[in-house]
Design a protein around this motif. Structure first.
Motif, PDB file in Angstrom:
ATOM      1  N   TYR A 120     158.256  31.171 138.563  1.00 63.59           N
ATOM      2  CA  TYR A 120     159.363  31.361 137.638  1.00 63.59           C
ATOM      3  C   TYR A 120     160.678  31.050 138.347  1.00 63.59           C
ATOM      4  O   TYR A 120     160.733  30.987 139.575  1.00 63.59           O
ATOM      5  N   GLY A 121     161.729  30.828 137.571  1.00 61.74           N
ATOM      6  CA  GLY A 121     163.051  30.585 138.146  1.00 61.74           C
ATOM      7  C   GLY A 121     163.831  29.550 137.357  1.00 61.74           C
ATOM      8  O   GLY A 121     163.629  29.365 136.161  1.00 61.74           O
ATOM      9  N   SER A 122     164.731  28.867 138.082  1.00 61.66           N
ATOM     10  CA  SER A 122     165.598  27.871 137.459  1.00 61.66           C
ATOM     11  C   SER A 122     165.417  26.533 138.148  1.00 61.66           C
ATOM     12  O   SER A 122     164.562  26.385 139.023  1.00 61.66           O
ATOM     13  N   ASP A 123     166.268  25.574 137.782  1.00 62.31           N
ATOM     14  CA  ASP A 123     166.186  24.255 138.397  1.00 62.31           C
ATOM     15  C   ASP A 123     166.532  24.303 139.883  1.00 62.31           C
ATOM     16  O   ASP A 123     166.133  23.417 140.635  1.00 62.31           O
ATOM     17  N   SER A 124     167.218  25.341 140.337  1.00 59.61           N
ATOM     18  CA  SER A 124     167.602  25.417 141.745  1.00 59.61           C
ATOM     19  C   SER A 124     166.988  26.602 142.483  1.00 59.61           C
ATOM     20  O   SER A 124     167.295  26.833 143.645  1.00 59.61           O
ATOM     21  N   ASP A 125     166.124  27.384 141.826  1.00 62.22           N
ATOM     22  CA  ASP A 125     165.556  28.589 142.437  1.00 62.22           C
ATOM     23  C   ASP A 125     164.172  28.840 141.855  1.00 62.22           C
ATOM     24  O   ASP A 125     164.042  29.255 140.704  1.00 62.22           O
ATOM     25  N   THR A 126     163.124  28.593 142.644  1.00 60.26           N
ATOM     26  CA  THR A 126     161.742  28.807 142.185  1.00 60.26           C
ATOM     27  C   THR A 126     161.118  29.933 142.994  1.00 60.26           C
ATOM     28  O   THR A 126     161.239  29.968 144.219  1.00 60.26           O
ATOM     29  N   ARG A 127     160.420  30.853 142.285  1.00 60.67           N
ATOM     30  CA  ARG A 127     159.817  32.022 142.934  1.00 60.67           C
ATOM     31  C   ARG A 127     158.377  32.201 142.477  1.00 60.67           C
ATOM     32  O   ARG A 127     157.973  31.681 141.451  1.00 60.67           O
ATOM     33  N   LYS A 128     157.615  32.985 143.245  1.00 60.14           N
ATOM     34  CA  LYS A 128     156.221  33.304 142.921  1.00 60.14           C
ATOM     35  C   LYS A 128     156.169  34.729 142.379  1.00 60.14           C
ATOM     36  O   LYS A 128     156.905  35.597 142.828  1.00 60.14           O
ATOM     37  N   GLY A 129     155.256  34.953 141.427  1.00 55.64           N
ATOM     38  CA  GLY A 129     155.094  36.277 140.858  1.00 55.64           C
ATOM     39  C   GLY A 129     153.673  36.780 140.989  1.00 55.64           C
ATOM     40  O   GLY A 129     152.745  36.000 141.227  1.00 55.64           O
ATOM     41  N   THR A 130     153.502  38.103 140.813  1.00 56.38           N
ATOM     42  CA  THR A 130     152.185  38.731 140.918  1.00 56.38           C
ATOM     43  C   THR A 130     151.847  39.418 139.600  1.00 56.38           C
ATOM     44  O   THR A 130     152.642  40.193 139.068  1.00 56.38           O
ATOM     45  N   PHE A 131     150.663  39.133 139.095  1.00 53.36           N
ATOM     46  CA  PHE A 131     150.160  39.674 137.834  1.00 53.36           C
ATOM     47  C   PHE A 131     149.404  40.962 138.140  1.00 53.36           C
ATOM     48  O   PHE A 131     148.397  40.942 138.844  1.00 53.36           O
ATOM     49  N   LYS A 132     149.895  42.104 137.632  1.00 51.54           N
ATOM     50  CA  LYS A 132     149.247  43.399 137.880  1.00 51.54           C
ATOM     51  C   LYS A 132     149.050  44.131 136.565  1.00 51.54           C
ATOM     52  O   LYS A 132     149.955  44.193 135.733  1.00 51.54           O
ATOM     53  N   ASN A 133     147.882  44.690 136.404  1.00 52.60           N
ATOM     54  CA  ASN A 133     147.556  45.501 135.224  1.00 52.60           C
ATOM     55  C   ASN A 133     147.837  44.771 133.919  1.00 52.60           C
ATOM     56  O   ASN A 133     148.327  45.349 132.950  1.00 52.60           O
ATOM     57  N   GLY A 134     147.575  43.492 133.870  1.00 57.43           N
ATOM     58  CA  GLY A 134     147.701  42.728 132.639  1.00 57.43           C
ATOM     59  C   GLY A 134     149.117  42.336 132.274  1.00 57.43           C
ATOM     60  O   GLY A 134     149.367  41.914 131.144  1.00 57.43           O
ATOM     61  N   GLU A 135     150.075  42.464 133.233  1.00 56.85           N
ATOM     62  CA  GLU A 135     151.439  42.048 132.903  1.00 56.85           C
ATOM     63  C   GLU A 135     152.233  41.678 134.154  1.00 56.85           C
ATOM     64  O   GLU A 135     151.901  42.075 135.269  1.00 56.85           O
ATOM     65  N   PHE A 136     153.275  40.916 133.917  1.00 57.93           N
ATOM     66  CA  PHE A 136     154.246  40.540 134.948  1.00 57.93           C
ATOM     67  C   PHE A 136     155.620  40.476 134.278  1.00 57.93           C
ATOM     68  O   PHE A 136     155.743  39.965 133.164  1.00 57.93           O
ATOM     69  N   GLU A 137     156.625  41.041 134.932  1.00 56.07           N
ATOM     70  CA  GLU A 137     157.993  40.945 134.433  1.00 56.07           C
ATOM     71  C   GLU A 137     158.943  40.858 135.621  1.00 56.07           C
ATOM     72  O   GLU A 137     158.794  41.599 136.593  1.00 56.07           O
ATOM     73  N   ALA A 138     159.915  39.956 135.535  1.00 54.67           N
ATOM     74  CA  ALA A 138     160.934  39.807 136.578  1.00 54.67           C
ATOM     75  C   ALA A 138     162.251  39.392 135.930  1.00 54.67           C
ATOM     76  O   ALA A 138     162.266  38.809 134.844  1.00 54.67           O
ATOM     77  N   PRO A 166     169.593  36.951 138.125  1.00 52.07           N
ATOM     78  CA  PRO A 166     170.952  36.837 137.581  1.00 52.07           C
ATOM     79  C   PRO A 166     171.134  35.505 136.860  1.00 52.07           C
ATOM     80  O   PRO A 166     170.611  34.478 137.294  1.00 52.07           O
ATOM     81  N   PHE A 167     171.865  35.544 135.767  1.00 47.91           N
ATOM     82  CA  PHE A 167     172.151  34.335 134.996  1.00 47.91           C
ATOM     83  C   PHE A 167     173.253  33.537 135.699  1.00 47.91           C
ATOM     84  O   PHE A 167     174.274  34.088 136.093  1.00 47.91           O
ATOM     85  N   HIS A 168     173.023  32.243 135.875  1.00 45.59           N
ATOM     86  CA  HIS A 168     174.027  31.335 136.432  1.00 45.59           C
ATOM     87  C   HIS A 168     174.350  30.302 135.368  1.00 45.59           C
ATOM     88  O   HIS A 168     173.463  29.591 134.900  1.00 45.59           O
ATOM     89  N   LYS A 169     175.611  30.223 134.992  1.00 47.17           N
ATOM     90  CA  LYS A 169     176.017  29.317 133.915  1.00 47.17           C
ATOM     91  C   LYS A 169     175.806  27.850 134.256  1.00 47.17           C
ATOM     92  O   LYS A 169     175.733  27.012 133.378  1.00 47.17           O
ATOM     93  N   ASP A 170     175.682  27.520 135.543  1.00 48.22           N
ATOM     94  CA  ASP A 170     175.486  26.132 135.952  1.00 48.22           C
ATOM     95  C   ASP A 170     174.026  25.692 135.942  1.00 48.22           C
ATOM     96  O   ASP A 170     173.730  24.528 136.176  1.00 48.22           O
ATOM     97  N   ALA A 171     173.103  26.617 135.691  1.00 46.91           N
ATOM     98  CA  ALA A 171     171.677  26.275 135.685  1.00 46.91           C
ATOM     99  C   ALA A 171     171.369  25.325 134.535  1.00 46.91           C
ATOM    100  O   ALA A 171     171.911  25.457 133.436  1.00 46.91           O
ATOM    101  N   LEU A 172     170.496  24.368 134.785  1.00 48.10           N
ATOM    102  CA  LEU A 172     170.086  23.417 133.748  1.00 48.10           C
ATOM    103  C   LEU A 172     168.953  23.970 132.882  1.00 48.10           C
ATOM    104  O   LEU A 172     168.862  23.651 131.706  1.00 48.10           O
ATOM    105  N   PHE A 173     168.074  24.770 133.495  1.00 47.86           N
ATOM    106  CA  PHE A 173     166.983  25.377 132.742  1.00 47.86           C
ATOM    107  C   PHE A 173     166.460  26.598 133.481  1.00 47.86           C
ATOM    108  O   PHE A 173     166.683  26.764 134.678  1.00 47.86           O
ATOM    109  N   TYR A 174     165.744  27.464 132.731  1.00 47.66           N
ATOM    110  CA  TYR A 174     164.989  28.584 133.287  1.00 47.66           C
ATOM    111  C   TYR A 174     163.573  28.447 132.753  1.00 47.66           C
ATOM    112  O   TYR A 174     163.371  28.128 131.577  1.00 47.66           O
ATOM    113  N   THR A 175     162.581  28.700 133.630  1.00 42.47           N
ATOM    114  CA  THR A 175     161.190  28.481 133.236  1.00 42.47           C
ATOM    115  C   THR A 175     160.274  29.526 133.852  1.00 42.47           C
ATOM    116  O   THR A 175     160.579  30.096 134.899  1.00 42.47           O
ATOM    117  N   VAL A 176     159.135  29.765 133.171  1.00 39.88           N
ATOM    118  CA  VAL A 176     158.052  30.573 133.715  1.00 39.88           C
ATOM    119  C   VAL A 176     156.750  29.824 133.437  1.00 39.88           C
ATOM    120  O   VAL A 176     156.587  29.209 132.373  1.00 39.88           O
TER     121      VAL A 176
END
Length: 190
Positions: free
Chosen positions: A114-132, A135-145
């Motif tokens: 997950y992350g944006s065009d300039s920041d990609t991170r890894k997440g961990t799925f626990k107990n059937g869910e993941f949430e992260a 901060p919102f950056h107005k210069d970001a082109l996209f956010y994705t998961v």
């Protein structure tokens, strides 16, 4: 021989100016430029608009009005210098979610990025869910998961930016759930 006599100018030998006449022609009077008049007229109009804007800013500086759909107007007063605002403005955040059933496969658990065009991170799925959140950056082109199944399962994913949400779904095999919000030209997210 010609009997006409020409008055002589001393030292030059040419005709002499009659008495009382200046030795050169006077300059004609200056014409009033139409351009100067138009320039001052335009400057006056611009000055008038600036004056109106200043008066409007001073008159409307103490309160803000909001109109609701029912036709009522609500006035919200700005805090004075001596008063503290009751609540600080909340910083905008981007929320990433993945939920569902995803048993670990031969390659391990659910693979989440997950992350944006300039920041990609890894997440961990626990107990059937993941949430992260990030901060919102107005210069970001996209956010994705993105979440990839590892052989079986049924998952959903979503990304939320400034009240706008995109969702995705994946089921079975090594399918990928993907949700992405893109920054529009006018600052809206779609």
């Amino acid at each position: 021989m010609n009997n006409q006599q020409y008055p002589q100018q001393p030292g030059w030998g040419g005709p002499q100016q009659p008495y009382g006449q200046p030795p050169f022609q006077p300059q004609p009077p200056k014409k009033r430029g139409v351009g100067k008049f138009i320039g001052l007229g335009c400057l006056g109009i611009v000055g008038l608009f600036v004056l109106i804007a200043v008066i409007a800013a001073v008159a409307g500086g103490g309160s803000k009005s909001k109109s609701s759909g029912s036709g009522h107007t609500t006035t919200v007063s700005s805090p004075s210098k001596g008063q503290k605002a009751a609540t600080q403005p909340k910083r905008k955040v981007v929320t990433f979610k993945v939920w569902g059933t995803a048993p670990a496969g031969a390659l391990g658990g659910l693979d989440i990025t997950y992350g944006s065009d300039s920041d990609t991170r890894k997440g961990t799925f626990k107990n059937g869910e993941f949430e992260a959140t990030l901060p919102f950056h107005k210069d970001a082109l996209f956010y994705t998961v993105s979440a990839q199944l590892q052989g079986s399962g049924d998952i959903n994913c979503s990304v939320t930016v400034d009240g706008h949400t995109k969702k995705g779904h994946a089921s079975g095999g090594y399918n990928i759930c993907d949700a992405q919000l893109n920054a529009g030209l006018l600052g809206d997210w779609d």
